[in-house]
Design a protein around this motif. Structure first.
Motif, PDB file in Angstrom:
ATOM      1  N   VAL A   1     -10.313  10.382  14.174  1.00  0.00           N
ATOM      2  CA  VAL A   1     -10.229  10.031  12.751  1.00  0.00           C
ATOM      3  C   VAL A   1      -9.935   8.532  12.650  1.00  0.00           C
ATOM      4  CG1 VAL A   1      -9.433  12.338  12.057  1.00  0.00           C
ATOM      5  CG2 VAL A   1      -7.756  10.593  12.663  1.00  0.00           C
ATOM      6  N   PRO A   2     -10.168   7.938  11.461  1.00  0.00           N
ATOM      7  CA  PRO A   2      -9.865   6.509  11.328  1.00  0.00           C
ATOM      8  C   PRO A   2      -8.400   6.220  11.663  1.00  0.00           C
ATOM      9  CG  PRO A   2     -11.093   7.275   9.424  1.00  0.00           C
ATOM     10  CD  PRO A   2     -10.743   8.492  10.220  1.00  0.00           C
ATOM     11  N   LEU A   3      -8.170   5.047  12.238  1.00  0.00           N
ATOM     12  CA  LEU A   3      -6.834   4.711  12.738  1.00  0.00           C
ATOM     13  C   LEU A   3      -6.298   3.495  12.005  1.00  0.00           C
ATOM     14  CD1 LEU A   3      -4.698   5.295  14.984  1.00  0.00           C
ATOM     15  CD2 LEU A   3      -5.938   3.628  16.391  1.00  0.00           C
ATOM     16  N   ARG A   4      -5.193   3.682  11.295  1.00  0.00           N
ATOM     17  CA  ARG A   4      -4.574   2.549  10.619  1.00  0.00           C
ATOM     18  C   ARG A   4      -3.744   1.783  11.642  1.00  0.00           C
ATOM     19  NH1 ARG A   4      -0.764   2.402   5.257  1.00  0.00           N
ATOM     20  NH2 ARG A   4      -0.364   0.163   5.432  1.00  0.00           N
ATOM     21  N   LEU A   5      -3.948   0.469  11.732  1.00  0.00           N
ATOM     22  CA  LEU A   5      -3.294  -0.337  12.760  1.00  0.00           C
ATOM     23  C   LEU A   5      -2.037  -0.984  12.185  1.00  0.00           C
ATOM     24  CD1 LEU A   5      -6.482  -1.976  14.334  1.00  0.00           C
ATOM     25  CD2 LEU A   5      -5.395   0.200  14.915  1.00  0.00           C
ATOM     26  N   LYS A   6      -0.988  -0.159  12.032  1.00  0.00           N
ATOM     27  CA  LYS A   6       0.228  -0.648  11.369  1.00  0.00           C
ATOM     28  C   LYS A   6       0.913  -1.740  12.186  1.00  0.00           C
ATOM     29  CE  LYS A   6       1.224   3.294   8.448  1.00  0.00           C
ATOM     30  NZ  LYS A   6       2.056   4.448   8.148  1.00  0.00           N
ATOM     31  N   CYS A   7       0.809  -1.660  13.518  1.00  0.00           N
ATOM     32  CA  CYS A   7       1.475  -2.680  14.338  1.00  0.00           C
ATOM     33  C   CYS A   7       0.818  -4.047  14.142  1.00  0.00           C
ATOM     34  CB  CYS A   7       1.483  -2.267  15.807  1.00  0.00           C
ATOM     35  SG  CYS A   7      -0.121  -1.867  16.439  1.00  0.00           S
ATOM     36  N   VAL A   8      -0.510  -4.050  13.950  1.00  0.00           N
ATOM     37  CA  VAL A   8      -1.200  -5.315  13.690  1.00  0.00           C
ATOM     38  C   VAL A   8      -0.809  -5.829  12.309  1.00  0.00           C
ATOM     39  CG1 VAL A   8      -3.445  -6.464  13.635  1.00  0.00           C
ATOM     40  CG2 VAL A   8      -3.103  -4.493  15.130  1.00  0.00           C
ATOM     41  N   GLU A   9      -0.747  -4.913  11.350  1.00  0.00           N
ATOM     42  CA  GLU A   9      -0.380  -5.299   9.980  1.00  0.00           C
ATOM     43  C   GLU A   9       1.001  -5.962   9.960  1.00  0.00           C
ATOM     44  OE1 GLU A   9      -0.464  -1.766   7.600  1.00  0.00           O
ATOM     45  OE2 GLU A   9      -2.597  -1.401   7.957  1.00  0.00           O
ATOM     46  N   GLN A  10       1.950  -5.357  10.683  1.00  0.00           N
ATOM     47  CA  GLN A  10       3.327  -5.874  10.685  1.00  0.00           C
ATOM     48  C   GLN A  10       3.386  -7.306  11.193  1.00  0.00           C
ATOM     49  OE1 GLN A  10       5.547  -3.028  12.940  1.00  0.00           O
ATOM     50  NE2 GLN A  10       5.597  -1.552  11.259  1.00  0.00           N
ATOM     51  N   GLU A  11       2.557  -7.568  12.186  1.00  0.00           N
ATOM     52  CA  GLU A  11       2.579  -8.895  12.790  1.00  0.00           C
ATOM     53  C   GLU A  11       2.052  -9.967  11.831  1.00  0.00           C
ATOM     54  OE1 GLU A  11       1.037 -10.750  16.985  1.00  0.00           O
ATOM     55  OE2 GLU A  11       1.692  -8.675  16.880  1.00  0.00           O
ATOM     56  N   LEU A  12       1.212  -9.560  10.890  1.00  0.00           N
ATOM     57  CA  LEU A  12       0.506 -10.536  10.051  1.00  0.00           C
ATOM     58  C   LEU A  12       1.006 -10.607   8.618  1.00  0.00           C
ATOM     59  CD1 LEU A  12      -3.097  -9.635  11.250  1.00  0.00           C
ATOM     60  CD2 LEU A  12      -1.648 -11.491  12.084  1.00  0.00           C
ATOM     61  N   ARG A  13       1.723  -9.597   8.186  1.00  0.00           N
ATOM     62  CA  ARG A  13       2.093  -9.505   6.773  1.00  0.00           C
ATOM     63  C   ARG A  13       2.941 -10.706   6.343  1.00  0.00           C
ATOM     64  NH1 ARG A  13       3.632  -4.362   6.697  1.00  0.00           N
ATOM     65  NH2 ARG A  13       1.548  -3.685   6.076  1.00  0.00           N
ATOM     66  N   GLY A  14       2.528 -11.357   5.232  1.00  0.00           N
ATOM     67  CA  GLY A  14       3.306 -12.450   4.655  1.00  0.00           C
ATOM     68  C   GLY A  14       3.057 -13.797   5.314  1.00  0.00           C
TER      69      GLY A  14
END
Lengths: 177, 300
Positions: free
Chosen positions: B225-238
């Motif tokens: 199933v599609p995979l949300r890459l939360k660890c990548v998001e955390q690194e980039l947010r803001g």
């Protein structure tokens, strides 16, 4: 029991649809009592006898079975015949003029040597016809994209694109004021 | 051997409900048919096939400032220009543009892509990234609204009951003040190709300060199933969007691929390929050039 011989498979379908399927193909009405799972490509070839419709992969990869449904190119192997009721279906046979003259695209395919074994040709012409009905004067990229769903196993793609382009450039595009 | 007893071609939701409510056998809805007919060829035999391709109530796009609602039987070809209406859903248009062939785009539908739940389905990661809600009409006439991961539970598997009909897809577009999105995919060829890997990014981007205030990233064709890459998001947010942002983004993508498919034969290829894909998507998203990370420069 109804036996349909398709390619090398013998398909048996015991349950027939109660009502006949009625299709408008090249302006002519065809009707048949048939199975619900019969595809449009099977109907066109077996019921209507329009063998200009070719079937290759039967899964929407090769484009040989392309026809126009309400002016849009579609793979006739991926539509059930009963879904096409009430729609205007055009096959390669339907592009001929009333006096039997070839359509501009058909003529261009001959003129440009765009026909080799010929198996992909009807689908290729109908995919191009669908493009030209939507975009009368497409650029190279639009032509290539429109034909991306049609595979020529003789790999004669360049002449096919030239043929389509020749018809495209003949079309007068009105200048929008 | 069982044959198909019935077909139906309802034109309204009311007619559909009346047909399916009184029917006790199994039902298959057909719209574009680009997946279902292949299943029929392989021997799938529902008791009734219900053609929903004539239903105008399932073929529409509604759009306003912070909301897009799309009928489930809307063909993919009708989605290719949506980016002109709202840049938050540019990813959906880009995925539609690269979807199958012209013939397939004229038939295949958004609802069908969800119901088929294919691991390489190009629209699914986009819908997850855009936080869609799927509207479903149940056989008993009741309705429900579900998130994509509540519907698509495994490869080729959904949580929907037989007779449930996907009617519409809602995209809220509520990620901050300026949501922008982009989609990219890698296949074995350019057109009519099944994705080896695809990537969708949605960002709330403050143009004046170049800040990515919020970001959502979803990869497809990297698991069932599609995979949300939360660890990548955390690194980039803001963070400010610059070359360092791009370097960290691409590095984090490789890490996410390593975590998602450890030991798979395709890991070696995909952990590198995802960086090229990530670069394409970043450039499409922010409309400017970035370089590959130092470790890859000179390889292209």
């Amino acid at each position: 029991m109804n036996f349909l011989k398709q390619d090398n498979l013998l398909i048996t379908e015991p349950a027939l649809k109660q009502e006949p399927i009625v299709l408008q193909i090249n302006g002519v009405e065809y009707r048949d009592y048939t199975t619900a799972t019969k595809t449009l490509s099977q109907f066109l070839r077996e019921t209507a006898g329009l063998t200009g419709v070719k079937t290759g992969c039967n899964e929407g990869e090769c484009g040989a079975c392309t026809v126009l449904v309400d002016n849009k190119p579609v793979n006739s192997c991926l539509i059930l015949a009963f879904q096409a009721e009430g729609r205007q279906i055009i096959t390669i046979e339907g592009l001929l003029g009333a006096d039997g003259t070839l359509s501009p695209l058909q003529q261009a395919f001959l003129d440009y040597g765009a026909v080799q074994c010929g198996y992909c040709t009807p689908g290729m012409i109908l995919a191009a016809e669908g493009l030209l009905r939507e975009i009368p004067n497409p650029d190279d990229r639009e032509i290539r994209r429109a034909l991306a769903g049609n595979i020529c196993r003789c790999s004669g793609f360049l002449n096919i694109i030239k043929a389509v382009k020749s018809v495209a450039s003949q079309t007068d595009t009105p200048v929008v004021a | 051997m069982t044959g198909i007893a019935r077909t139906a071609s309802p034109e309204t939701i009311g007619e559909t409900s009346a047909i399916v409510a009184g029917f006790t056998g199994s039902i298959a809805y057909i719209a574009g048919g680009t997946d279902l007919i292949i299943a029929l060829e392989q021997g799938f035999r529902p008791d009734m096939i219900v053609d929903i391709s004539r239903m105008e109530a399932l073929n529409f796009v509604e759009i306003n400032f912070k909301h897009v609602r799309i009928g489930a039987a809307t063909p993919v070809s009708a989605l290719t220009k949506l980016n002109e209406l709202h840049k938050g859903i540019a990813a959906l248009s880009q995925a539609a543009e690269q979807f199958g062939s012209a013939q397939i785009r004229n038939r295949a539908t958004l609802g069908g892509n969800i119901a088929s739940a294919k691991p390489a389905g190009d629209l699914l990661p986009v819908l997850m990234c855009l936080d869609c809600h799927i509207e479903v009409l149940c056989r008993d006439g009741s309705t429900k609204k579900l998130a994509l991961d509540e519907v698509v539970t495994d490869s080729g598997t959904t949580s929907l009951d037989n007779g449930d009909l996907i009617t519409a897809i809602n995209l809220p577009l509520q990620l901050g003040d300026n949501p922008i999105s982009a989609f990219g995919k890698i296949g074995r060829r350019r057109e009519l190709t099944i994705a080896r890997l695809n990537l969708t990014v949605l960002a709330d981007y403050q143009t004046e300060t170049s800040l990515a205030r919020d970001i959502r990233i979803v990869a497809g064709a990297i698991g069932p199933v599609p995979l949300r890459l939360k660890c990548v998001e955390q690194e980039l947010r803001g963070r400010k969007v610059d070359q360092t942002f791009a370097d960290d983004f691409l590095g984090a993508l490789t890490g996410a691929v390593d975590a998602a498919i450890p030991g798979r034969y395709s890991q070696t290829y995909k952990r590198q390929a995802v960086m090229g894909l990530g670069l394409d998507v970043l450039q499409s998203l922010f409309g400017r050039e970035f370089s590959l990370p130092a470790c890859l420069r000179g390889m292209t």
